[in-house]
Write a protein that holds these residues in place. Structure first.
Motif, mmCIF file in Angstrom:
data_model
loop_
_atom_site.group_PDB
_atom_site.id
_atom_site.type_symbol
_atom_site.label_atom_id
_atom_site.label_comp_id
_atom_site.label_asym_id
_atom_site.label_seq_id
_atom_site.Cartn_x
_atom_site.Cartn_y
_atom_site.Cartn_z
ATOM 1 N N VAL A 147 0.887 -1.181 0.000
ATOM 2 C CA VAL A 147 0.000 0.000 0.000
ATOM 3 C C VAL A 147 0.912 1.215 0.000
ATOM 4 O O VAL A 147 1.859 1.292 0.795
ATOM 5 N N THR A 148 0.676 2.162 -0.914
ATOM 6 C CA THR A 148 1.462 3.389 -0.932
ATOM 7 C C THR A 148 0.517 4.590 -0.972
ATOM 8 O O THR A 148 -0.093 4.871 -1.998
ATOM 9 N N ILE A 149 0.374 5.231 0.184
ATOM 10 C CA ILE A 149 -0.531 6.387 0.318
ATOM 11 C C ILE A 149 0.201 7.472 1.113
ATOM 12 O O ILE A 149 0.769 7.205 2.174
ATOM 13 N N MET A 150 0.176 8.679 0.570
ATOM 14 C CA MET A 150 0.996 9.751 1.136
ATOM 15 C C MET A 150 0.522 10.215 2.521
ATOM 16 O O MET A 150 -0.635 10.003 2.898
ATOM 17 N N ALA A 151 1.431 10.920 3.212
ATOM 18 C CA ALA A 151 1.097 11.409 4.556
ATOM 19 C C ALA A 151 0.580 12.842 4.519
ATOM 20 O O ALA A 151 -0.272 13.221 5.329
ATOM 21 N N ALA A 152 1.103 13.662 3.610
ATOM 22 C CA ALA A 152 0.618 15.050 3.497
ATOM 23 C C ALA A 152 0.731 15.433 2.033
ATOM 24 O O ALA A 152 1.758 15.185 1.393
ATOM 25 N N ASN A 153 -0.341 16.061 1.532
ATOM 26 C CA ASN A 153 -0.348 16.373 0.098
ATOM 27 C C ASN A 153 0.423 17.662 -0.199
ATOM 28 O O ASN A 153 0.246 18.672 0.484
ATOM 29 N N ASN A 154 1.233 17.602 -1.249
ATOM 30 C CA ASN A 154 2.082 18.735 -1.599
ATOM 31 C C ASN A 154 1.299 19.928 -2.142
ATOM 32 O O ASN A 154 1.725 21.066 -2.014
ATOM 33 N N THR A 181 7.343 13.052 2.425
ATOM 34 C CA THR A 181 8.201 14.154 1.957
ATOM 35 C C THR A 181 7.756 15.504 2.501
ATOM 36 O O THR A 181 8.575 16.330 2.877
ATOM 37 N N GLN A 182 6.437 15.753 2.512
ATOM 38 C CA GLN A 182 5.963 17.073 2.942
ATOM 39 C C GLN A 182 5.718 17.136 4.449
ATOM 40 O O GLN A 182 5.457 18.217 4.972
ATOM 41 N N LEU A 183 5.792 16.004 5.110
ATOM 42 C CA LEU A 183 5.461 15.987 6.544
ATOM 43 C C LEU A 183 6.700 16.150 7.424
ATOM 44 O O LEU A 183 6.709 16.952 8.366
ATOM 45 N N ILE A 184 7.744 15.395 7.074
ATOM 46 C CA ILE A 184 8.946 15.414 7.918
ATOM 47 C C ILE A 184 9.573 16.810 7.892
ATOM 48 O O ILE A 184 9.725 17.422 6.843
ATOM 49 N N SER A 194 4.280 5.576 14.337
ATOM 50 C CA SER A 194 3.328 5.634 13.215
ATOM 51 C C SER A 194 2.943 4.240 12.704
ATOM 52 O O SER A 194 1.909 4.079 12.073
ATOM 53 N N GLY A 195 3.799 3.264 12.966
ATOM 54 C CA GLY A 195 3.529 1.907 12.486
ATOM 55 C C GLY A 195 3.860 1.718 11.002
ATOM 56 O O GLY A 195 3.656 0.634 10.453
ATOM 57 N N LEU A 196 4.365 2.749 10.348
ATOM 58 C CA LEU A 196 4.690 2.619 8.918
ATOM 59 C C LEU A 196 5.811 1.614 8.700
ATOM 60 O O LEU A 196 6.664 1.422 9.569
ATOM 61 N N ASP A 197 5.822 1.040 7.513
ATOM 62 C CA ASP A 197 6.952 0.177 7.153
ATOM 63 C C ASP A 197 8.063 0.990 6.506
ATOM 64 O O ASP A 197 9.231 0.664 6.645
ATOM 65 N N PHE A 198 7.678 2.030 5.765
ATOM 66 C CA PHE A 198 8.681 2.852 5.082
ATOM 67 C C PHE A 198 8.238 4.315 5.065
ATOM 68 O O PHE A 198 7.039 4.611 4.969
ATOM 69 N N ALA A 199 9.224 5.212 5.080
ATOM 70 C CA ALA A 199 8.957 6.648 4.930
ATOM 71 C C ALA A 199 10.141 7.266 4.177
ATOM 72 O O ALA A 199 11.193 6.620 4.045
ATOM 73 N N VAL A 200 9.959 8.503 3.695
ATOM 74 C CA VAL A 200 11.040 9.160 2.924
ATOM 75 C C VAL A 200 11.154 10.640 3.301
ATOM 76 O O VAL A 200 10.212 11.230 3.818
ATOM 77 N N CYS A 201 12.311 11.216 2.973
ATOM 78 C CA CYS A 201 12.520 12.654 3.202
ATOM 79 C C CYS A 201 13.462 13.203 2.127
ATOM 80 O O CYS A 201 14.399 12.520 1.719
ATOM 81 N N SER A 202 13.176 14.436 1.699
ATOM 82 C CA SER A 202 14.051 15.142 0.750
ATOM 83 C C SER A 202 14.654 16.340 1.453
ATOM 84 O O SER A 202 13.919 17.187 1.969
ATOM 85 N N GLY A 203 15.975 16.451 1.429
ATOM 86 C CA GLY A 203 16.656 17.534 2.141
ATOM 87 C C GLY A 203 16.195 18.918 1.720
ATOM 88 O O GLY A 203 16.024 19.809 2.557
ATOM 89 N N HIS A 204 15.957 19.110 0.412
ATOM 90 C CA HIS A 204 15.646 20.473 -0.042
ATOM 91 C C HIS A 204 14.247 20.923 0.369
ATOM 92 O O HIS A 204 13.907 22.097 0.210
ATOM 93 N N LYS A 205 13.429 20.005 0.888
ATOM 94 C CA LYS A 205 12.110 20.431 1.373
ATOM 95 C C LYS A 205 12.194 20.950 2.801
ATOM 96 O O LYS A 205 11.231 21.513 3.320
ATOM 97 N N ILE A 206 13.330 20.708 3.453
ATOM 98 C CA ILE A 206 13.418 21.077 4.879
ATOM 99 C C ILE A 206 14.566 22.050 5.149
ATOM 100 O O ILE A 206 14.968 22.241 6.292
ATOM 101 N N GLY A 207 15.113 22.639 4.096
ATOM 102 C CA GLY A 207 16.167 23.644 4.290
ATOM 103 C C GLY A 207 17.569 23.081 4.360
ATOM 104 O O GLY A 207 18.509 23.775 4.752
ATOM 105 N N ALA A 208 17.722 21.792 3.976
ATOM 106 C CA ALA A 208 19.061 21.194 3.860
ATOM 107 C C ALA A 208 19.464 21.252 2.377
ATOM 108 O O ALA A 208 18.728 21.804 1.549
ATOM 109 N N ARG A 293 -4.342 20.695 7.834
ATOM 110 C CA ARG A 293 -3.351 20.922 6.771
ATOM 111 C C ARG A 293 -1.991 21.297 7.352
ATOM 112 O O ARG A 293 -1.910 21.756 8.488
ATOM 113 N N LEU A 294 -0.950 21.160 6.537
ATOM 114 C CA LEU A 294 0.383 21.614 6.924
ATOM 115 C C LEU A 294 0.279 23.086 7.299
ATOM 116 O O LEU A 294 -0.435 23.857 6.617
#
Ligand SMILES: Cc1ncc(COP(=O)(O)O)c(C=O)c1O
Length: 385
Positions: A147-154, A181-184, A194-208, A293-294
């Motif tokens: 199952v692949t469903i996002m955590a927060a919509n961009n 990506t938009q949550l972290i 959260s119980g998730l099996d997988f999550a992701v993060c992009s540095g440029h979305k968080i100021g890295a 919302r974010l």
């Protein structure tokens, strides 16, 4: 100047800039895989960063795999779960509002690998429908590979019920990946809770730094190498580590952890801004405003006026916004996400997305309100001719 496209890409955080200025003078640049002491110092630095990141996102350091960002993380997770899926698992469950990376990847697995894609709808407020998700799980459960469903919509900023979905998946022993990506780095997030099996993060979305990021895996033995190389990242991701990027991820997330008290004022300021805009222009619609919302995201539509016209007006006031997701900003059409919410073209084509950060100070909303108000007044006048 007001930069209001943080969901597209965040500027480097002041703390990251300060860190890098000092870092550039350090002369500590080497291959982290070398066994000389300079290489080893860098490796130690990477492991320290892994601990910092793990602490902020609520997981164990060995659950983190550094990479180039979310597109890579998503591709890696899908590759691991789908290329290596058991033969009897041929169904993938996703939603109709995922970021473009997911449908693009799923198209490949559908066309080239024979998977069947099932999409869960969202309601008019942009939230994934739990009822239809439950029905899908009941109907296809044992055949679901992922199952692949996002955590927060961009686009809308709407936060999805990922913890609830996760519980359902856990009960049915189905792997669940949520695109975070938009949550972290923008909202409280704890991977292990959260119980998730997988999550992701992009540095440029968080100021890295752009080109840095990570994925989190509950059980990293499920990951399979998708970039061949030496033994970096426990052999799961070949290629010399982007250690400067990794260092900035730790600085940015540490900064977030120490700034969480600024989230509430941002929520408040956004609410006041949206209310004031609706008071001045009652036709204004805030997409997804009934949902959580974010904090800094508003997707605003003024029916009958094209979003790009407002965007250009705002830019003349040195305010930078987009009309949807940054990667489809040049497409003057109602986005897939808005279509999935049942939004018609007169509203869908009128949207602009504001996404700001607490680092800018909430006063920016006053300036944006003034400029938005002037833009709508001018464009309404032009339309009347
Ligand atoms: C929800 C979401 N997922 C994935 C991505 C892809 O991230 P990147 O382009 O950094 O790989 C983005 C980027 O906009 C996003 O917003």
């Amino acid at each position: 100047m007001i930069y209001a496209d943080y969901n597209g890409s965040a500027p480097l955080l002041p703390s990251v800039k300060d860190y890098l200025k000092k870092r550039f003078d350090s002369d500590l640049f080497a291959n982290p895989n070398a066994i000389h002491s300079m290489g080893q110092k860098i490796t130690l630095g990477i492991e320290k960063c892994r601990e910092v990141v793990a602490n902020v996102v609520g997981c164990y350091p060995d659950q983190i795999l550094f990479n180039s960002g979310s597109s890579e993380g998503i591709s890696h997770i899908l590759f691991s779960c789908l290329e290596y899926a058991q033969k009897n698992k041929n169904i993938i469950v996703t939603s109709s509002i995922e970021h473009a990376v997911i449908p693009a990847a799923l198209k490949f697995y559908e066309e080239r690998r024979g998977f069947i894609i099932k999409k869960v709808d969202v309601d008019k407020d942009g939230v994934v429908k739990i009822d239809s998700f439950n029905k899908m799980i009941a109907e296809f459960g044992p055949s679901i590979a992922l199952v692949t469903i996002m955590a927060a919509n961009n686009e809308t900023g709407v936060i999805q019920p990922y913890k609830e979905l996760s519980k359902i998946c856990e009960t049915h022993k189905i792997l669940f990946f949520s695109d975070t990506t938009q949550l972290i780095g923008k909202e409280e997030f704890n991977f292990n809770e959260s119980g998730l099996d997988f999550a992701v993060c992009s540095g440029h979305k968080i100021g890295a730094l752009t080109g840095s990021g990570f994925l989190i895996a509950k059980n990293s033995t499920l990951l399979k190498s998708h970039i061949f190389g030496s033994h970096q990242e426990k052999g799961l991701r070949g290629g010399t580590q982007h250690y400067l990027g990794i260092e900035t991820l730790a600085v940015a997330l540490d900064d977030f952890m120490n700034s969480k008290e600024k989230l509430l004022p941002l929520y408040e300021a956004r609410k006041n801004f949206e209310n004031e805009l609706k008071k001045q222009y009652p036709l204004t619609q805030i997409i997804g405003d009934k949902s959580k919302r974010l904090a800094g995201t508003s997707l605003i539509s003024y029916p009958g006026i094209h979003g790009q016209a407002i965007q250009i007006e705002l830019e003349s006031h040195n305010i930078f916004v987009t009309t949807s997701a940054a990667c489809s900003d040049n497409q003057p059409e109602t986005s897939q996400v808005l279509m999935a919410m049942g939004i018609q073209d007169d509203v869908g084509r009128g949207v602009i997305r504001l996404s700001i950060s607490y680092h800018q100070g909430v006063e920016v909303y006053q300036e944006i309100l003034k400029a938005m108000s002037a833009a709508i007044k001018k464009l309404e006048r032009i339309k009347a001719y």
